[in-house]
Design a protein around this motif. Sequence first.
Motif, short mmCIF file in Angstrom:
data_model
loop_
_atom_site.label_atom_id
_atom_site.label_comp_id
_atom_site.label_asym_id
_atom_site.label_seq_id
_atom_site.Cartn_x
_atom_site.Cartn_y
_atom_site.Cartn_z
N PRO A 1 43.43 -28.46 84.57
CA PRO A 1 45.17 -28.44 83.77
C PRO A 1 44.79 -28.54 82.15
CG PRO A 1 43.63 -29.67 85.72
CD PRO A 1 42.49 -29.18 85.01
N SER A 2 45.98 -27.50 81.67
CA SER A 2 46.46 -27.58 80.18
C SER A 2 47.78 -27.57 80.39
CB SER A 2 45.39 -26.83 79.63
OG SER A 2 46.10 -25.31 80.62
N ALA A 3 48.19 -27.69 78.72
CA ALA A 3 49.82 -27.14 79.06
C ALA A 3 50.08 -25.51 79.19
CB ALA A 3 49.76 -27.25 77.47
N ASN A 4 49.74 -25.06 78.66
CA ASN A 4 49.71 -23.60 79.95
C ASN A 4 49.10 -23.16 80.92
OD1 ASN A 4 50.34 -22.86 77.19
ND2 ASN A 4 48.89 -21.70 76.64
N TYR A 5 48.73 -23.74 82.02
CA TYR A 5 48.02 -24.24 83.24
C TYR A 5 48.65 -25.30 83.72
CZ TYR A 5 47.06 -19.52 81.52
OH TYR A 5 46.52 -17.94 81.34
N LEU A 6 49.29 -25.84 83.83
CA LEU A 6 49.46 -27.32 84.69
C LEU A 6 48.65 -27.66 84.73
CD1 LEU A 6 52.78 -27.84 85.31
CD2 LEU A 6 51.40 -28.44 82.53
N PHE A 7 48.29 -27.26 86.14
CA PHE A 7 47.46 -27.17 87.46
C PHE A 7 45.91 -26.20 87.54
CE2 PHE A 7 50.21 -28.24 90.89
CZ PHE A 7 50.61 -29.62 90.29
N GLY A 8 45.98 -25.86 86.28
CA GLY A 8 44.37 -24.96 86.11
C GLY A 8 44.33 -23.62 86.46
N THR A 9 43.34 -22.99 86.73
CA THR A 9 43.20 -21.93 86.61
C THR A 9 42.09 -21.67 88.18
OG1 THR A 9 41.58 -20.65 85.16
CG2 THR A 9 44.23 -20.02 84.78
N ASP A 10 42.36 -19.73 88.49
CA ASP A 10 41.55 -20.50 89.43
C ASP A 10 40.05 -19.71 89.95
OD1 ASP A 10 42.12 -17.71 89.47
OD2 ASP A 10 43.09 -17.57 91.97
N GLN A 11 39.16 -18.98 90.39
CA GLN A 11 38.69 -18.00 89.79
C GLN A 11 38.81 -16.77 89.21
OE1 GLN A 11 38.88 -18.74 92.99
NE2 GLN A 11 39.21 -17.13 94.28
#
Length: 273
Positions: free
Chosen positions: A50-60
Amino acid sequence: MKRGRKIPGNAAIWIGGLIVIGFIAVGIFAPHIAPWDPLKVNLDMKLTGPSANYLFGTDQMGRDILSRLMYGTRTSLFYSVAVLGAMLAVSVPVGIVAGYVGGKVDQIIMRFIDILLAFPSLILSLAITGMLGPGLFNLLLAFASVWWTSYARIIRGMVLQIKEKDYITAARAGGATHLQIVLRHVLPHAVSPIIVLASVEIGTIILSVSGLSFLGLGAQPPTPEWGVMLSDSRPYMQTEPQLMLFPGLTVMIAVLGFNLVGEGLRRMLRGAG
């Protein structure tokens, strides 16, 4: 005592209703509020937390998890409601005919239902989906062709009680036809219990649709759907738990919302009765 039961029922409806409305709003406005394209692959950003650009993170595949959850709301809720609608379209007429007509018609219908109920509904749904092939439409057909039976039994029981009421006798004495009695008296009095049953059942349907998609029999990758997202995250469950955590929480909250609405309606209906 009645007031004590009524307050938690209202609270359940309010809390569950807000959750349900929230999911419906997300599903409708997903193209406008999703921060990223749910199908856009960016391998340079795969498995980020999780980050400011990807609130829930990214997948594979580097796809934004939050955007896929938002679009998955459209898929999961639409097909769950479609399954419920198909079930009601079959069970309501069958239950009304069996309960109102009675006699041999009732016996034939109920024996057929008993035969279908002799098989576990989920196993039978799996078998039908396996024969038809994977896909959400085939999943809809499988659920609708199996799960209507328990609804029909319940509706039949309600109709058996309703048709013994004094207003039904009065309508017959007044010269009303059977169709008029069913449409004007039987069906309106059965609507409230049917709505309660439907609101309780939708949570189970969401779980089942997501579960079969998880097994590969429903939605197929790369479709953004909650069950598909859970299935894709299995290899990364220990190293990247957020991949499974967020879809799992989404399914849990959605089911909780519909269950709260159904339980609240059930309590209110029982208190009114």
